[in-house]
Design a protein around this motif. Structure first.
Motif, PDB file in Angstrom:
ATOM      1  N   ASP A 178       0.847  -1.189   0.000  1.00 22.05           N
ATOM      2  CA  ASP A 178       0.000   0.000   0.000  1.00 22.05           C
ATOM      3  C   ASP A 178       0.886   1.244   0.000  1.00 22.05           C
ATOM      4  OD1 ASP A 178      -1.854   1.991   0.329  1.00 22.05           O
ATOM      5  OD2 ASP A 178      -2.636   1.274   2.251  1.00 22.05           O
ATOM      6  N   PRO A 179       0.915   2.008  -1.095  1.00 23.60           N
ATOM      7  CA  PRO A 179       1.778   3.210  -1.119  1.00 23.60           C
ATOM      8  C   PRO A 179       1.368   4.262  -0.100  1.00 23.60           C
ATOM      9  CG  PRO A 179       0.382   3.105  -3.079  1.00 23.60           C
ATOM     10  CD  PRO A 179       0.231   1.798  -2.382  1.00 23.60           C
ATOM     11  N   ASP A 180       0.089   4.342   0.238  1.00 23.86           N
ATOM     12  CA  ASP A 180      -0.342   5.289   1.272  1.00 23.86           C
ATOM     13  C   ASP A 180       0.272   4.929   2.617  1.00 23.86           C
ATOM     14  OD1 ASP A 180      -2.395   7.341   0.319  1.00 23.86           O
ATOM     15  OD2 ASP A 180      -3.174   5.510  -0.586  1.00 23.86           O
ATOM     16  N   ALA A 181       0.255   3.638   2.945  1.00 22.18           N
ATOM     17  CA  ALA A 181       0.841   3.195   4.212  1.00 22.18           C
ATOM     18  C   ALA A 181       2.351   3.405   4.219  1.00 22.18           C
ATOM     19  CB  ALA A 181       0.503   1.724   4.449  1.00 22.18           C
ATOM     20  N   ILE A 182       2.989   3.200   3.076  1.00 23.16           N
ATOM     21  CA  ILE A 182       4.436   3.426   2.980  1.00 23.16           C
ATOM     22  C   ILE A 182       4.763   4.893   3.232  1.00 23.16           C
ATOM     23  CG2 ILE A 182       6.406   3.416   1.401  1.00 23.16           C
ATOM     24  CD1 ILE A 182       5.205   0.949   0.074  1.00 23.16           C
ATOM     25  N   ALA A 183       4.015   5.791   2.584  1.00 23.36           N
ATOM     26  CA  ALA A 183       4.266   7.226   2.754  1.00 23.36           C
ATOM     27  C   ALA A 183       4.047   7.658   4.205  1.00 23.36           C
ATOM     28  CB  ALA A 183       3.368   8.025   1.814  1.00 23.36           C
ATOM     29  N   ASP A 184       2.986   7.170   4.834  1.00 24.42           N
ATOM     30  CA  ASP A 184       2.712   7.540   6.223  1.00 24.42           C
ATOM     31  C   ASP A 184       3.806   7.023   7.157  1.00 24.42           C
ATOM     32  OD1 ASP A 184       0.375   8.915   5.678  1.00 24.42           O
ATOM     33  OD2 ASP A 184      -0.891   7.138   5.901  1.00 24.42           O
ATOM     34  N   LEU A 244       5.954  11.663  -2.804  1.00 23.33           N
ATOM     35  CA  LEU A 244       5.161  11.019  -3.849  1.00 23.33           C
ATOM     36  C   LEU A 244       5.646   9.580  -4.033  1.00 23.33           C
ATOM     37  CD1 LEU A 244       3.044  11.194  -6.127  1.00 23.33           C
ATOM     38  CD2 LEU A 244       4.832  12.112  -7.623  1.00 23.33           C
ATOM     39  N   ALA A 245       4.761   8.619  -3.767  1.00 22.79           N
ATOM     40  CA  ALA A 245       5.100   7.203  -3.856  1.00 22.79           C
ATOM     41  C   ALA A 245       4.381   6.577  -5.042  1.00 22.79           C
ATOM     42  CB  ALA A 245       4.712   6.482  -2.565  1.00 22.79           C
ATOM     43  N   ALA A 246       5.156   5.873  -5.891  1.00 19.15           N
ATOM     44  CA  ALA A 246       4.612   5.186  -7.060  1.00 19.15           C
ATOM     45  C   ALA A 246       4.975   3.718  -6.981  1.00 19.15           C
ATOM     46  CB  ALA A 246       5.145   5.810  -8.356  1.00 19.15           C
TER      47      ALA A 246
END
Length: 506
Positions: free
Chosen positions: A472-478, A501-503
């Motif tokens: 999950d890129p959202d979880a990675i960014a958080d 910005l995570a891709a």
């Protein structure tokens, strides 16, 4: 002359001229011996900490001693120096009140955030009127906000109960609505003995355990009405005249400070809104790739930006960048730069070097006094391939199951620094499940560490992303934000913007 030590006499003679409305000088005339010169016509005392010196006489003044006393051993003996004790007691009470107000206002002016200042007003007011709980309803009369309610000794659920009472039945509601008769405050010394009390108000007061209240408006001639402050008593009570006078002085000064903080808060909110509106309202959905972004704007508004743009042939353009400076001019420059990059990306996005070269030429011709960093990546999700070029920007970070490493990019100057910018591009092939992280240098600057340590902290945070979050890129960014910027520094005010910005390739 009164039998008062010389140092005390100087202060009495200097300050008592301002006490004519307190009855002190009348007392001096009454007890002064005949034939002595009048030494009380000194100039008025100066203001202390911006507070008017005409404070009423303290309620704890010692009563005059009897003129004479009888004892069993002989005739009446003159009473001790009653006028001196009277004056010293009143002077001590006056100076004590001024000192208290000075300390409270000093504590207030040290607050730099609106919410902290409202809490300080509640605490100081409660101490002055002898209450234990209270609330502030902030509702500026111009309708521009922000509107909020903050409690002292009241939980959010308690404030919710109070909000269920009809607005017109609450004293602060009458003040906020500008009803006549509330300009000098509203006293409710015994709610349950009050005729015509709203049934819902009676029910809420019984539930929360308060029996009396004292309410003051928060208003200034310049800013108008800002809100109202309410202090709640557990038992039937009301502040005495002296307490009302002191809290009135304090609230008058506090409201001016709140008005200044309110303007600062509005400016910050306006700058944050402008910056957000100039950035994408949502990220595009592209087959084979998941996107997530985190953006934190400084209080003055900064020039960090990002973009995600669908391109022909199922490609995707990703960009992050930063414009020098802060404030409205930097935000406007950021908007122009981002809009120009989108146009160049549509025309020649498969060549990131050409995109940045065109952007550099535009910046040099239109804004020669400004520079910027930028990174543009041309992504082909079906091939899991990225071609990117950077101009003075931080290198991307590749996060995968078997590797966490910075992408090697060529060293290049920021845009607008050289007569002609050009640097080679870099190609990167990712594996399924790997995430490419693009970010601005504000993420590193907010750590407060030297650059090498900040890079090490970022790498460690990315390598430590739990396996359960890597899909999950959202979880990675958080996770990365919380780890790199602990203790709420990702949300706290800072001069540095942050873009993350995570891709993730599927």
């Amino acid at each position: 002359m009164l039998d008062i030590p010389s140092r005390v006499r100087v202060h009495v003679e200097t300050l008592l001229a301002a006490q004519n409305d307190m009855g002190v000088c009348d007392a001096i005339e009454q007890y002064a011996p005949v034939g002595k010169p009048d030494t009380m016509n000194a100039p008025h005392a100066p203001k202390v900490a911006g507070i008017d010196s005409t404070v009423p006489s303290p309620a704890h003044t010692v009563a005059p001693a009897p003129a004479a006393s009888e004892n069993a051993a002989g005739p009446a003996v003159p009473a001790p120096n009653a006028p001196g004790a009277l004056l010293q007691d009143r002077l001590a009470g006056w100076v004590s009140d001024l000192t208290t107000l000075h300390e409270l206002t000093e504590r207030l002016v040290r607050t730099a955030a609106l919410a902290d200042a409202l809490q300080e007003v509640l605490r100081a007011g409660a101490a002055l009127v002898g209450a234990r709980r209270g609330l502030v309803a902030l509702e500026p009369g111009d309708g521009l906000g922000p509107d909020t309610t903050i409690g002292l000794g009241l939980a959010r659920a308690d404030l919710g109960h109070i909000e269920t009472v009809p607005r017109g039945a609450m004293p602060f509601g009458r003040i906020l609505d500008g009803l006549p008769g509330a300009e000098d405050g509203i006293v409710q010394p015994d709610l349950f003995a009050e005729d015509g009390l709203d049934p819902r108000h009676r029910e809420v007061a019984a539930r929360l355990g308060y029996a009396a209240s004292y309410t003051l408006p928060l208003s200034t001639p310049a800013a108008g009405r800002l809100g109202a402050a309410v202090w709640l008593y557990d038992e039937p009570a009301e502040p005495v005249e002296r307490q009302r006078h002191l809290v009135g002085l304090y609230v008058r000064h506090a409201t001016e400070h709140l008005a200044r903080l309110l303007e600062v808060e509005r400016t910050r909110a306006c700058m944050a809104t402008m910056a957000e509106e100039l950035l994408p309202s949502r990220l595009p959905r592209v087959a084979g790739m998941q996107l997530a972004v985190r953006h934190r704007t400084g209080p003055r508004g900064g020039g960090d930006w990002y973009d995600a743009l669908p391109l022909p042939d199922a490609a995707l353009g990703l960009a992050v960048g930063s414009v020098t400076g802060s404030g409205p001019s930097a935000v406007a420059a950021m908007g122009r730069l981002r809009a120009s990059l989108r146009a160049y990306a549509v025309m020649e996005g498969e060549d990131p070097v050409a995109v940045l070269s065109d952007l550099e030429l535009l910046l040099r011709l239109t804004e020669p006094a400004r520079s910027a960093t930028a990174l543009f990546a041309y992504c082909e999700p079906a091939l899991r391939k990225i071609t990117l070029a950077g101009a003075g920007h931080t290198p991307p970070l590749l996060i995968g199951e078997r590797r966490t490493e910075f992408v090697e990019t060529s060293v290049s100057a920021p845009l607008g620094m050289l007569a002609c910018w050009e640097a080679p591009s870099v190609e990167l092939e990712a594996e399924a499940g790997e995430t490419v992280l693009l970010y601005t240098d504000g993420l590193l600057h907010r750590t407060g560490d030297p650059t090498d340590r900040a890079f090490a902290r970022l790498h460690a945070a990315a390598a430590g992303v739990p396996r359960s979050l890597r899909r999950d890129p959202d979880a990675i960014a958080d996770h990365i934000l919380r780890t790199v910027l602990p203790d709420g520094r990702d949300e706290a005010d800072s001069a540095e913007d942050v873009v993350l910005l995570a891709a993730r390739f599927e």
